[in-house]
Write an enzyme that holds these catalytic residues in place. Structure first.
Site, PDB file in Angstrom:
ATOM      1  N   CYS A   6      -5.407 -48.637  -4.955  1.00 27.51           N
ATOM      2  CA  CYS A   6      -6.264 -49.554  -5.728  1.00 27.51           C
ATOM      3  C   CYS A   6      -5.588 -49.853  -7.066  1.00 27.51           C
ATOM      4  O   CYS A   6      -5.582 -51.007  -7.521  1.00 27.51           O
ATOM      5  CB  CYS A   6      -7.637 -48.936  -5.981  1.00 27.51           C
ATOM      6  N   THR A  93      -1.272 -39.934   4.046  1.00 25.15           N
ATOM      7  CA  THR A  93      -1.205 -39.176   2.794  1.00 25.15           C
ATOM      8  C   THR A  93      -1.873 -39.899   1.625  1.00 25.15           C
ATOM      9  O   THR A  93      -2.097 -39.290   0.582  1.00 25.15           O
ATOM     10  CB  THR A  93       0.262 -38.875   2.404  1.00 25.15           C
ATOM     11  N   HIS A  98      -3.574 -48.566   4.796  1.00 26.79           N
ATOM     12  CA  HIS A  98      -2.323 -49.292   4.562  1.00 26.79           C
ATOM     13  C   HIS A  98      -1.529 -49.363   5.852  1.00 26.79           C
ATOM     14  O   HIS A  98      -1.654 -48.511   6.731  1.00 26.79           O
ATOM     15  CB  HIS A  98      -1.494 -48.627   3.457  1.00 26.79           C
ATOM     16  N   HIS A 100       2.381 -49.868   7.289  1.00 26.25           N
ATOM     17  CA  HIS A 100       3.817 -49.855   7.022  1.00 26.25           C
ATOM     18  C   HIS A 100       4.449 -50.987   7.830  1.00 26.25           C
ATOM     19  O   HIS A 100       4.187 -51.106   9.030  1.00 26.25           O
ATOM     20  CB  HIS A 100       4.439 -48.535   7.484  1.00 26.25           C
TER      21      HIS A 100
HETATM   22  P1  AMP Z   1       1.122 -42.574   4.640  1.00 18.59           P
HETATM   23  O1  AMP Z   1       1.925 -41.321   4.785  1.00 18.59           O
HETATM   24  O2  AMP Z   1       0.995 -43.353   5.927  1.00 18.59           O
HETATM   25  O3  AMP Z   1      -0.213 -42.313   3.993  1.00 18.59           O
HETATM   26  O4  AMP Z   1       1.962 -43.527   3.704  1.00 18.59           O
HETATM   27  C1  AMP Z   1       1.930 -43.470   2.325  1.00 18.59           C
HETATM   28  C2  AMP Z   1       3.183 -44.166   1.881  1.00 18.59           C
HETATM   29  O5  AMP Z   1       3.030 -44.540   0.528  1.00 18.59           O
HETATM   30  C3  AMP Z   1       4.452 -43.302   1.978  1.00 18.59           C
HETATM   31  O6  AMP Z   1       5.403 -43.958   2.805  1.00 18.59           O
HETATM   32  C4  AMP Z   1       4.922 -43.201   0.520  1.00 18.59           C
HETATM   33  O7  AMP Z   1       6.330 -43.211   0.392  1.00 18.59           O
HETATM   34  C5  AMP Z   1       4.282 -44.418  -0.095  1.00 18.59           C
HETATM   35  N1  AMP Z   1       4.025 -44.325  -1.531  1.00 18.59           N
HETATM   36  C6  AMP Z   1       3.414 -43.323  -2.190  1.00 18.59           C
HETATM   37  N2  AMP Z   1       3.325 -43.603  -3.500  1.00 18.59           N
HETATM   38  C7  AMP Z   1       3.901 -44.821  -3.669  1.00 18.59           C
HETATM   39  C8  AMP Z   1       4.133 -45.663  -4.800  1.00 18.59           C
HETATM   40  N3  AMP Z   1       3.751 -45.310  -6.039  1.00 18.59           N
HETATM   41  N4  AMP Z   1       4.776 -46.834  -4.593  1.00 18.59           N
HETATM   42  C9  AMP Z   1       5.183 -47.201  -3.376  1.00 18.59           C
HETATM   43  N5  AMP Z   1       4.965 -46.457  -2.254  1.00 18.59           N
HETATM   44  C10 AMP Z   1       4.353 -45.286  -2.411  1.00 18.59           C
HETATM   45 ZN    ZN Z   2      -8.168 -47.675  -2.917  1.00 16.98          ZN
END
Ligand code: AMP
Ligand code: ZN
Length: 112
Positions: A6, A93, A98, A100
């Site tokens: 957010c 995480t 989201h 990818h």
């Molecule tokens: P997930 O493990 O599917 O929840 O993906 C979370 C993703 O967010 C991971 O691939 C992280 O590398 C990415 N991520 C976490 N913090 C940031 C950030 N500040 N900017 C860009 N990507 C991020």
């Molecule tokens: Zn949010």
């Protein structure tokens, strides 16, 4: 709400923007798993794919419209993969739904 994505969508935490519109924000992943790795989110907070319903599913359609636009803009005509991780065993995480968008390498299947 204390939500990383957010804050990124609101511009409160910096990111490298790939695409944005009224409903969707997309930015480069900070830990890329492919030569092109973007994260696409609805601006509205939905905690995960297990919370998609008849009220908010239009936002998921908007995410996939954005996928097609980004693929065209980034010349991903050789293909790409869209991944959603949901919940602990799904590898999620960040608690804001989201997707990818991974591209520019051969992506193994099954993903493991
Ligand atoms: P997930 O493990 O599917 O929840 O993906 C979370 C993703 O967010 C991971 O691939 C992280 O590398 C990415 N991520 C976490 N913090 C940031 C950030 N500040 N900017 C860009 N990507 C991020
Ligand atoms: Zn949010």
């Amino acid at each position: 709400m204390d939500c990383l994505f957010c804050k990124i969508a609101a511009g409160e935490i910096p990111s490298t923007k790939v695409y944005e519109d009224e409903f969707v924000y997309a930015f480069l992943d900070i830990e890329p798993q492919a030569p092109f790795h973007a994260i696409i989110i609805p601006r509205q907070h939905i905690s995960g794919a297990d919370k998609i319903n008849g009220e908010n599913s239009i936002l998921i359609a908007k995410v996939f419209e954005a996928v097609a636009k980004i693929a065209e803009k980034e010349n991903l005509e050789k293909g790409f993969r869209v991944v959603n991780n949901c919940g602990e065993e799904g590898g999620q995480t960040v608690g804001h739904i989201h997707f990818h968008l991974l591209a520019r390498r051969n992506l193994a299947w099954p993903p493991g």
